[in-house]
Design a protein around this motif. Structure first.
Motif, PDB file in Angstrom:
ATOM      1  N   GLY A 231      36.379 -34.063  19.770  1.00 43.24           N
ATOM      2  CA  GLY A 231      36.840 -33.686  21.070  1.00 43.24           C
ATOM      3  C   GLY A 231      36.480 -32.119  21.341  1.00 43.24           C
ATOM      4  N   ARG A 232      37.276 -31.316  21.735  1.00 44.36           N
ATOM      5  CA  ARG A 232      37.031 -30.146  22.483  1.00 44.36           C
ATOM      6  C   ARG A 232      36.277 -29.086  21.385  1.00 44.36           C
ATOM      7  NH1 ARG A 232      42.128 -28.850  25.856  1.00 44.36           N
ATOM      8  NH2 ARG A 232      43.261 -29.961  24.331  1.00 44.36           N
TER       9      ARG A 232
ATOM     10  N   SER B 134      35.524 -38.232  21.321  1.00 40.22           N
ATOM     11  CA  SER B 134      34.230 -38.045  20.935  1.00 40.22           C
ATOM     12  C   SER B 134      34.142 -37.302  19.767  1.00 40.22           C
ATOM     13  CB  SER B 134      33.367 -37.389  22.035  1.00 40.22           C
ATOM     14  OG  SER B 134      33.533 -38.380  23.167  1.00 40.22           O
ATOM     15  N   SER B 135      32.819 -37.628  19.012  1.00 41.72           N
ATOM     16  CA  SER B 135      32.703 -36.589  17.730  1.00 41.72           C
ATOM     17  C   SER B 135      31.334 -36.424  17.741  1.00 41.72           C
ATOM     18  CB  SER B 135      33.086 -37.619  16.734  1.00 41.72           C
ATOM     19  OG  SER B 135      32.134 -38.876  16.607  1.00 41.72           O
ATOM     20  N   ILE B 136      30.911 -35.403  16.832  1.00 39.04           N
ATOM     21  CA  ILE B 136      29.488 -35.096  16.588  1.00 39.04           C
ATOM     22  C   ILE B 136      29.451 -34.889  15.294  1.00 39.04           C
ATOM     23  CG2 ILE B 136      29.825 -32.654  16.954  1.00 39.04           C
ATOM     24  CD1 ILE B 136      27.036 -32.757  18.648  1.00 39.04           C
TER      25      ILE B 136
ATOM     26  N   ILE C  71      34.078 -29.629  19.632  1.00 39.78           N
ATOM     27  CA  ILE C  71      32.355 -30.065  19.743  1.00 39.78           C
ATOM     28  C   ILE C  71      31.443 -28.887  19.906  1.00 39.78           C
ATOM     29  CG2 ILE C  71      30.679 -31.528  20.636  1.00 39.78           C
ATOM     30  CD1 ILE C  71      32.583 -33.962  20.525  1.00 39.78           C
ATOM     31  N   SER C  72      31.916 -28.077  21.051  1.00 36.36           N
ATOM     32  CA  SER C  72      31.052 -27.013  21.816  1.00 36.36           C
ATOM     33  C   SER C  72      31.264 -26.191  20.566  1.00 36.36           C
ATOM     34  CB  SER C  72      31.315 -26.716  22.950  1.00 36.36           C
ATOM     35  OG  SER C  72      32.848 -26.261  22.969  1.00 36.36           O
TER      36      SER C  72
ATOM     37  N   ILE D 269      26.407 -32.653  12.915  1.00 35.23           N
ATOM     38  CA  ILE D 269      25.113 -32.064  13.008  1.00 35.23           C
ATOM     39  C   ILE D 269      24.594 -32.014  11.265  1.00 35.23           C
ATOM     40  CG2 ILE D 269      23.958 -30.083  13.636  1.00 35.23           C
ATOM     41  CD1 ILE D 269      26.015 -29.719  15.703  1.00 35.23           C
TER      42      ILE D 269
ATOM     43  N   GLU E 166      29.351 -41.604  25.915  1.00 38.48           N
ATOM     44  CA  GLU E 166      30.003 -42.680  25.175  1.00 38.48           C
ATOM     45  C   GLU E 166      30.599 -43.605  26.142  1.00 38.48           C
ATOM     46  OE1 GLU E 166      30.493 -43.223  21.469  1.00 38.48           O
ATOM     47  OE2 GLU E 166      28.593 -42.003  21.971  1.00 38.48           O
TER      48      GLU E 166
ATOM     49  N   ILE F 190      26.003 -38.587  17.522  1.00 39.50           N
ATOM     50  CA  ILE F 190      27.283 -38.617  18.673  1.00 39.50           C
ATOM     51  C   ILE F 190      27.932 -40.019  18.275  1.00 39.50           C
ATOM     52  CG2 ILE F 190      26.395 -36.776  20.099  1.00 39.50           C
ATOM     53  CD1 ILE F 190      26.047 -38.860  22.016  1.00 39.50           C
ATOM     54  N   GLY F 191      29.253 -39.904  18.533  1.00 30.87           N
ATOM     55  CA  GLY F 191      30.065 -40.958  18.229  1.00 30.87           C
ATOM     56  C   GLY F 191      31.358 -41.088  19.160  1.00 30.87           C
ATOM     57  N   THR F 192      32.286 -42.140  18.806  1.00 25.45           N
ATOM     58  CA  THR F 192      33.678 -42.013  19.443  1.00 25.45           C
ATOM     59  C   THR F 192      34.499 -42.346  17.789  1.00 25.45           C
ATOM     60  OG1 THR F 192      32.976 -42.914  21.217  1.00 25.45           O
ATOM     61  CG2 THR F 192      35.249 -43.193  20.587  1.00 25.45           C
TER      62      THR F 192
ATOM     63  N   ILE G  20      20.058 -29.656  20.389  1.00 27.25           N
ATOM     64  CA  ILE G  20      20.823 -28.331  20.755  1.00 27.25           C
ATOM     65  C   ILE G  20      20.247 -27.277  20.712  1.00 27.25           C
ATOM     66  CG2 ILE G  20      23.182 -29.773  19.635  1.00 27.25           C
ATOM     67  CD1 ILE G  20      22.818 -27.915  17.094  1.00 27.25           C
TER      68      ILE G  20
ATOM     69  N   ARG H  82      29.731 -47.625  25.921  1.00 22.53           N
ATOM     70  CA  ARG H  82      30.478 -48.471  25.360  1.00 22.53           C
ATOM     71  C   ARG H  82      31.387 -49.194  26.537  1.00 22.53           C
ATOM     72  NH1 ARG H  82      32.404 -47.433  20.047  1.00 22.53           N
ATOM     73  NH2 ARG H  82      30.858 -45.941  19.153  1.00 22.53           N
TER      74      ARG H  82
ATOM     75  N   ILE I 136      30.090 -29.306  26.950  1.00 21.06           N
ATOM     76  CA  ILE I 136      29.446 -30.272  25.884  1.00 21.06           C
ATOM     77  C   ILE I 136      30.305 -31.012  25.616  1.00 21.06           C
ATOM     78  CG2 ILE I 136      28.338 -29.878  23.535  1.00 21.06           C
ATOM     79  CD1 ILE I 136      27.502 -27.201  24.083  1.00 21.06           C
ATOM     80  N   SER I 137      31.504 -31.266  25.060  1.00 22.76           N
ATOM     81  CA  SER I 137      32.210 -32.352  24.608  1.00 22.76           C
ATOM     82  C   SER I 137      32.396 -33.112  25.697  1.00 22.76           C
ATOM     83  CB  SER I 137      33.368 -31.834  23.947  1.00 22.76           C
ATOM     84  OG  SER I 137      34.232 -30.886  25.086  1.00 22.76           O
TER      85      SER I 137
ATOM     86  N   GLY J 212      28.224 -24.733  26.907  1.00 22.07           N
ATOM     87  CA  GLY J 212      29.428 -24.282  26.665  1.00 22.07           C
ATOM     88  C   GLY J 212      30.489 -25.274  26.529  1.00 22.07           C
TER      89      GLY J 212
ATOM     90  N   ILE K 286      28.718 -26.543  17.681  1.00 20.91           N
ATOM     91  CA  ILE K 286      27.397 -26.260  18.125  1.00 20.91           C
ATOM     92  C   ILE K 286      27.083 -24.556  18.072  1.00 20.91           C
ATOM     93  CG2 ILE K 286      25.467 -26.237  19.969  1.00 20.91           C
ATOM     94  CD1 ILE K 286      26.697 -29.049  20.578  1.00 20.91           C
ATOM     95  N   ASP K 287      28.251 -23.949  18.345  1.00 17.57           N
ATOM     96  CA  ASP K 287      28.132 -22.468  18.203  1.00 17.57           C
ATOM     97  C   ASP K 287      27.941 -22.026  16.961  1.00 17.57           C
ATOM     98  OD1 ASP K 287      28.585 -22.159  21.088  1.00 17.57           O
ATOM     99  OD2 ASP K 287      30.828 -21.748  20.815  1.00 17.57           O
TER     100      ASP K 287
ATOM    101  N   VAL L 189      19.104 -36.191  20.383  1.00 15.42           N
ATOM    102  CA  VAL L 189      20.250 -35.188  20.892  1.00 15.42           C
ATOM    103  C   VAL L 189      19.629 -33.918  20.523  1.00 15.42           C
ATOM    104  CG1 VAL L 189      22.435 -34.634  20.642  1.00 15.42           C
ATOM    105  CG2 VAL L 189      22.052 -36.961  20.386  1.00 15.42           C
TER     106      VAL L 189
ATOM    107  N   VAL M  73      21.103 -35.104  14.661  1.00 17.79           N
ATOM    108  CA  VAL M  73      22.383 -34.673  15.673  1.00 17.79           C
ATOM    109  C   VAL M  73      22.809 -36.183  15.831  1.00 17.79           C
ATOM    110  CG1 VAL M  73      23.608 -33.712  17.466  1.00 17.79           C
ATOM    111  CG2 VAL M  73      21.585 -32.637  16.333  1.00 17.79           C
TER     112      VAL M  73
ATOM    113  N   SER N 123      25.897 -22.004  24.011  1.00 18.94           N
ATOM    114  CA  SER N 123      25.210 -23.110  23.437  1.00 18.94           C
ATOM    115  C   SER N 123      25.044 -24.146  24.490  1.00 18.94           C
ATOM    116  CB  SER N 123      26.401 -23.855  22.143  1.00 18.94           C
ATOM    117  OG  SER N 123      26.376 -23.079  21.152  1.00 18.94           O
TER     118      SER N 123
ATOM    119  N   ILE O 243      29.303 -35.684  26.002  1.00 15.88           N
ATOM    120  CA  ILE O 243      29.244 -36.495  24.917  1.00 15.88           C
ATOM    121  C   ILE O 243      30.593 -37.814  25.538  1.00 15.88           C
ATOM    122  CG2 ILE O 243      29.815 -37.126  22.654  1.00 15.88           C
ATOM    123  CD1 ILE O 243      28.915 -34.146  21.681  1.00 15.88           C
ATOM    124  N   ASP O 244      31.522 -37.371  25.868  1.00 16.22           N
ATOM    125  CA  ASP O 244      32.521 -38.392  26.560  1.00 16.22           C
ATOM    126  C   ASP O 244      31.595 -39.103  27.320  1.00 16.22           C
ATOM    127  OD1 ASP O 244      34.512 -37.232  25.170  1.00 16.22           O
ATOM    128  OD2 ASP O 244      35.157 -36.031  26.800  1.00 16.22           O
TER     129      ASP O 244
END
Lengths: 91, 91
Positions: B37-38, B83-85, B40-41, B87, A48, B65-67, A65, A52, A40-41, A37, B44-45, A63, B63, A83, A44-45
């Motif tokens: 950011g937020r 953070s970023s995703i 991201i979840s 897919i 990272e 992930i990164g910054t 999902i 880093r 998830i973000s 839910g 995936i939904d 990764v 998938v 999710s 990833i934080d």
């Protein structure tokens, strides 16, 4: 290897970062970072920041999902879907 | 192939699900679903609803992930990390 799994929830990111670092420092080669839910973000934080800022030799191996079933908060109501993510870190 | 990219933001999940379905129905073999950011979840939904409810032949190819760097809301303050995703869906 459930002892090498970090479940990310609602706590501050650094709590989970420290958990990951501690597991790697104990000699683990792989960690599974999981979340569902809205966490998830944050997962990833966590990954990272670990990579880093603290452990640049750690790589994201995979990764994944998916969807988990969750019992709803309200009694008597049906299961709801949520999710999920699983990030495997490798050192 | 930026026309095959869906950026997931703050709108309802079904808006982005419909965007993905429309792109696949126009003949695309691959879609990139991106979020930061937020959101991201929610991304995936979106992917899970597309795959499970509408297009079961769609697979998650990768998938990542990164910054990303983002200019802060407050004027004069430094860049912040988010953070970023990404897919990649394949039909």
């Amino acid at each position: 290897m459930s002892e090498n799994t970090v479940f990310v929830g609602a706590k501050p990111v650094m709590n989970y970062v420290l958990a990951c670092i501690t597991i790697f420092h104990s000699g683990a080669k792989e960690i599974s970072v999981k979340a569902r839910g809205r966490a998830i973000s944050r997962a990833i934080d966590v990954v990272e920041v670990v990579r880093r800022r603290f452990l640049p030799d750690v790589k994201v191996k995979s990764v994944g999902i998916g969807t988990d079933q969750r019992a709803s908060q309200e009694e008597g109501s049906a299961l709801t879907n949520v999710s999920s993510i699983e990030i495997i870190l490798q050192r």
